[in-house]
Write a protein that holds these residues in place. Structure first.
Motif, PDB file in Angstrom:
ATOM      1  N   ALA A  53      42.094  21.507-105.818  1.00 13.35           N
ATOM      2  CA  ALA A  53      43.070  21.320-104.746  1.00 13.35           C
ATOM      3  C   ALA A  53      42.599  20.324-103.690  1.00 13.35           C
ATOM      4  O   ALA A  53      43.394  19.887-102.865  1.00 13.35           O
ATOM      5  CB  ALA A  53      43.362  22.668-104.077  1.00 13.35           C
ATOM      6  N   LEU A  54      41.322  19.940-103.711  1.00  8.87           N
ATOM      7  CA  LEU A  54      40.789  19.010-102.731  1.00  8.87           C
ATOM      8  C   LEU A  54      40.348  17.719-103.406  1.00  8.87           C
ATOM      9  O   LEU A  54      39.873  17.742-104.546  1.00  8.87           O
ATOM     10  CB  LEU A  54      39.580  19.620-102.005  1.00  8.87           C
ATOM     11  N   PRO A  55      40.479  16.594-102.686  1.00 13.44           N
ATOM     12  CA  PRO A  55      39.867  15.359-103.194  1.00 13.44           C
ATOM     13  C   PRO A  55      38.349  15.463-103.028  1.00 13.44           C
ATOM     14  O   PRO A  55      37.825  15.370-101.914  1.00 13.44           O
ATOM     15  CB  PRO A  55      40.468  14.284-102.281  1.00 13.44           C
ATOM     16  N   PHE A  56      37.639  15.672-104.127  1.00 12.39           N
ATOM     17  CA  PHE A  56      36.216  15.984-104.011  1.00 12.39           C
ATOM     18  C   PHE A  56      35.483  15.401-105.212  1.00 12.39           C
ATOM     19  O   PHE A  56      35.986  15.465-106.349  1.00 12.39           O
ATOM     20  CB  PHE A  56      36.025  17.509-103.962  1.00 12.39           C
ATOM     21  N   PRO A  57      34.289  14.837-105.014  1.00 12.60           N
ATOM     22  CA  PRO A  57      33.557  14.236-106.138  1.00 12.60           C
ATOM     23  C   PRO A  57      32.941  15.311-107.035  1.00 12.60           C
ATOM     24  O   PRO A  57      32.768  16.459-106.640  1.00 12.60           O
ATOM     25  CB  PRO A  57      32.473  13.424-105.428  1.00 12.60           C
ATOM     26  N   THR A  58      32.575  14.899-108.245  1.00 14.53           N
ATOM     27  CA  THR A  58      31.867  15.781-109.164  1.00 14.53           C
ATOM     28  C   THR A  58      30.361  15.653-109.005  1.00 14.53           C
ATOM     29  O   THR A  58      29.642  16.654-108.997  1.00 14.53           O
ATOM     30  CB  THR A  58      32.254  15.474-110.618  1.00 14.53           C
ATOM     31  N   ASP A  59      29.882  14.406-108.850  1.00 16.33           N
ATOM     32  CA  ASP A  59      28.451  14.146-108.693  1.00 16.33           C
ATOM     33  C   ASP A  59      28.230  13.178-107.533  1.00 16.33           C
ATOM     34  O   ASP A  59      28.941  12.166-107.418  1.00 16.33           O
ATOM     35  CB  ASP A  59      27.862  13.528-109.966  1.00 16.33           C
ATOM     36  N   VAL A  60      27.254  13.497-106.696  1.00 19.69           N
ATOM     37  CA  VAL A  60      26.826  12.588-105.643  1.00 19.69           C
ATOM     38  C   VAL A  60      25.306  12.486-105.685  1.00 19.69           C
ATOM     39  O   VAL A  60      24.616  13.387-106.192  1.00 19.69           O
ATOM     40  CB  VAL A  60      27.297  13.047-104.240  1.00 19.69           C
ATOM     41  N   PHE A  61      24.788  11.384-105.123  1.00 17.76           N
ATOM     42  CA  PHE A  61      23.370  11.094-105.214  1.00 17.76           C
ATOM     43  C   PHE A  61      22.857  10.613-103.857  1.00 17.76           C
ATOM     44  O   PHE A  61      23.609  10.074-103.047  1.00 17.76           O
ATOM     45  CB  PHE A  61      23.103  10.021-106.266  1.00 17.76           C
TER      46      PHE A  61
ATOM     47  N   GLU B  39      31.351  25.475-106.733  1.00 17.06           N
ATOM     48  CA  GLU B  39      30.057  25.841-107.292  1.00 17.06           C
ATOM     49  C   GLU B  39      29.144  24.621-107.178  1.00 17.06           C
ATOM     50  O   GLU B  39      29.580  23.493-107.437  1.00 17.06           O
ATOM     51  CB  GLU B  39      30.220  26.244-108.755  1.00 17.06           C
ATOM     52  N   ILE B  40      27.871  24.824-106.792  1.00 19.75           N
ATOM     53  CA  ILE B  40      26.978  23.696-106.503  1.00 19.75           C
ATOM     54  C   ILE B  40      25.660  23.865-107.245  1.00 19.75           C
ATOM     55  O   ILE B  40      25.047  24.941-107.222  1.00 19.75           O
ATOM     56  CB  ILE B  40      26.694  23.584-104.987  1.00 19.75           C
ATOM     57  N   PHE B  41      25.213  22.790-107.875  1.00 17.91           N
ATOM     58  CA  PHE B  41      23.860  22.697-108.409  1.00 17.91           C
ATOM     59  C   PHE B  41      23.124  21.600-107.644  1.00 17.91           C
ATOM     60  O   PHE B  41      23.671  20.514-107.427  1.00 17.91           O
ATOM     61  CB  PHE B  41      23.874  22.363-109.906  1.00 17.91           C
ATOM     62  N   GLU B  42      21.866  21.872-107.225  1.00 12.40           N
ATOM     63  CA  GLU B  42      21.083  20.946-106.408  1.00 12.40           C
ATOM     64  C   GLU B  42      19.801  20.564-107.134  1.00 12.40           C
ATOM     65  O   GLU B  42      19.139  21.414-107.736  1.00 12.40           O
ATOM     66  CB  GLU B  42      20.697  21.577-105.068  1.00 12.40           C
ATOM     67  N   LEU B  43      19.441  19.289-107.044  1.00 12.51           N
ATOM     68  CA  LEU B  43      18.157  18.814-107.551  1.00 12.51           C
ATOM     69  C   LEU B  43      17.581  17.814-106.567  1.00 12.51           C
ATOM     70  O   LEU B  43      18.264  16.857-106.174  1.00 12.51           O
ATOM     71  CB  LEU B  43      18.321  18.160-108.925  1.00 12.51           C
ATOM     72  N   ASP B  44      16.321  18.022-106.139  1.00 13.19           N
ATOM     73  CA  ASP B  44      15.646  17.154-105.183  1.00 13.19           C
ATOM     74  C   ASP B  44      14.272  16.774-105.724  1.00 13.19           C
ATOM     75  O   ASP B  44      13.513  17.646-106.161  1.00 13.19           O
ATOM     76  CB  ASP B  44      15.473  17.850-103.833  1.00 13.19           C
TER      77      ASP B  44
ATOM     78  N   PHE C 155      14.811  11.386-103.939  1.00 14.98           N
ATOM     79  CA  PHE C 155      16.035  11.298-104.731  1.00 14.98           C
ATOM     80  C   PHE C 155      16.660  12.679-104.825  1.00 14.98           C
ATOM     81  O   PHE C 155      15.966  13.674-105.071  1.00 14.98           O
ATOM     82  CB  PHE C 155      15.748  10.779-106.139  1.00 14.98           C
ATOM     83  N   SER C 156      17.977  12.740-104.632  1.00 15.01           N
ATOM     84  CA  SER C 156      18.699  14.012-104.723  1.00 15.01           C
ATOM     85  C   SER C 156      19.959  13.837-105.562  1.00 15.01           C
ATOM     86  O   SER C 156      20.584  12.767-105.559  1.00 15.01           O
ATOM     87  CB  SER C 156      19.089  14.525-103.329  1.00 15.01           C
ATOM     88  N   TRP C 157      20.307  14.896-106.250  1.00 18.05           N
ATOM     89  CA  TRP C 157      21.552  14.945-107.025  1.00 18.05           C
ATOM     90  C   TRP C 157      22.266  16.247-106.713  1.00 18.05           C
ATOM     91  O   TRP C 157      21.657  17.313-106.697  1.00 18.05           O
ATOM     92  CB  TRP C 157      21.250  14.861-108.518  1.00 18.05           C
ATOM     93  N   ARG C 158      23.574  16.152-106.430  1.00 18.62           N
ATOM     94  CA  ARG C 158      24.424  17.316-106.241  1.00 18.62           C
ATOM     95  C   ARG C 158      25.554  17.269-107.267  1.00 18.62           C
ATOM     96  O   ARG C 158      26.252  16.258-107.379  1.00 18.62           O
ATOM     97  CB  ARG C 158      25.020  17.354-104.816  1.00 18.62           C
ATOM     98  N   ASN C 159      25.709  18.374-107.996  1.00 13.52           N
ATOM     99  CA  ASN C 159      26.802  18.505-108.950  1.00 13.52           C
ATOM    100  C   ASN C 159      27.751  19.581-108.443  1.00 13.52           C
ATOM    101  O   ASN C 159      27.330  20.713-108.186  1.00 13.52           O
ATOM    102  CB  ASN C 159      26.261  18.877-110.338  1.00 13.52           C
TER     103      ASN C 159
END
Length: 381
Positions: A186-194, A149-154, A175-179
């Motif tokens: 099951a995957l090595p995956f971040p919670t928040d990226v910028f 599930e993805i939330f996007e802010l730009d 500036f962008s934020w992805r949650n």
């Protein structure tokens, strides 16, 4: 989802100076302009199109296709779309570069015939801000026991200014934020990226049938865990030419480079067709849009549109002390509604389908993500 980060980003966007964007690149106002990562959109390479609505077709209300100072007589009946970008009389010709002249009434075009709502707009110098938010509901990641599930802010603040040799210079901080909510883990995956990016653009003035845009966008894309490496940096570029053969037809050709996990050198090409005052068909790759003027209910100019785009974004992240990079690519088809008011504030909302979604790792296997729904909204101020 981190509520504090959302509030911080919204506060940052609200504090920006308010001045409409002026540079006309082949972008859609309301595409995902923040190039974190598809040079997106919005936009989309740069900020504005050589044909950007809205303009008045009411006689005397600042038609941009004829130079000179505009008078503003009492509103006349018929098609009535206020021009939100002009706060006073113009004293220059945005298309021909002719000396100032008074246009008392009626609509004029350097090619003859009536001007259009989507005609070439004058440059607007100074600052403009924008903020977009999007949501992609939970969908399966094929081949593993996980959903995404993805939330996007730009957010973007852009400054536009003329140069000594007549070109137009534009600079933006983005500036962008992805949650990400990876259910199953099951995957090595971040919670928040910028993403923090700096976009530089040079555009020629629209004083001949030919015009050109050059752009360069370095960006830092990371989860900010420990020290970032070279994988966190991307360097995008674009070179695009426009040829306006008539008031109805503009031909577009160029290339864009996207620095991702899988680097891409893509054509930016197609045609912009404006058959009448109410309709624009921007038949371009990698983003196309068809817009139709919907009128001015409650005194607010509205357009409805459908658009399709190819979208890619990439980020570095840390997994168990090791740095890796991933990209998410997809195709999008969206139906939207956008509005403009007389003080230069615009808003949009759109929703549609996202398909052919791929998740690729630099140092790992690749996965497909199930198709799903996307909803987005935003402001331009």
């Amino acid at each position: 989802m981190n509520t504090t980060l959302v509030c911080l980003a919204l506060t940052t966007a609200a504090a920006a100076a308010t001045e409409p964007i002026s540079v006309y690149s082949p972008s859609s106002d309301f595409a995902a302009v923040i190039r974190g990562q598809t040079p997106g959109g919005q936009p989309y390479y740069g900020n504005q199109s050589q044909y950007e609505e809205p303009y008045s077709t009411t006689p005397g209300l600042g038609d941009p296709t004829y130079g000179g100072q505009y008078v503003q007589p009492a509103p006349s009946p018929g098609f009535n779309l206020l021009n939100p970008y002009e706060s006073g009389p113009m004293t220059y010709d945005p298309f021909l570069g002719a000396p100032p002249a008074v246009v008392p009434n009626g609509r004029y075009s350097p090619y003859g015939g009536p001007a259009h709502v989507f005609g070439p707009r004058p440059y607007r110098y100074g600052w403009q801000g924008r903020i977009d938010a999007g949501y992609l509901p939970k969908e399966d990641i094929e081949g593993v026991s996980a959903d995404l599930e993805i939330f996007e802010l730009d957010v973007e603040n852009r400054y536009t200014s003329p140069t000594a040799w007549g070109w137009i210079y534009s600079f933006a901080h983005q500036f962008s934020w992805r949650n990400y909510d990876e259910v199953g883990g099951a995957l090595p995956f971040p919670t928040d990226v910028f993403r923090s990016a700096w976009d530089f653009e040079l555009s020629t003035p629209a004083n001949s049938p030919f015009s050109y845009v050059l752009g360069f966008t370095p960006a830092l894309n990371t989860d900010f865990e420990d020290n970032s490496t070279s994988k966190a940096w991307t360097f995008d570029g674009r070179a695009i030419a426009f040829y306006r053969s008539s008031p109805q037809w503009t031909w577009v050709g160029g290339v864009v480079y996207w620095d991702r996990v899988n680097d891409r050198l893509l054509p930016y090409a197609g045609v912009i067709w404006i058959p009448n005052d109410h309709t624009e068909l921007r038949l371009l790759f990698p983003e196309a849009r068809i817009s139709k003027f919907a009128g001015t209910p409650w005194g607010v100019a509205m357009w409805y549109y459908v658009r399709a785009e190819f979208h890619v974004e990439a980020y570095e992240f840390e997994d168990s002390g090791f740095k890796d990079q991933y990209e998410i690519s997809d195709w999008r088809v969206l139906l939207g509604l956008r509005t403009e008011n007389a003080v230069g504030v615009a808003a949009f909302i759109e929703g549609g389908w996202v398909f052919d979604r791929q998740l690729d790792f630099l140092n790992g296997p690749n996965f497909d993500i199930e198709s799903g729904f996307l909803v987005r909204g935003g402001l331009r101020y």
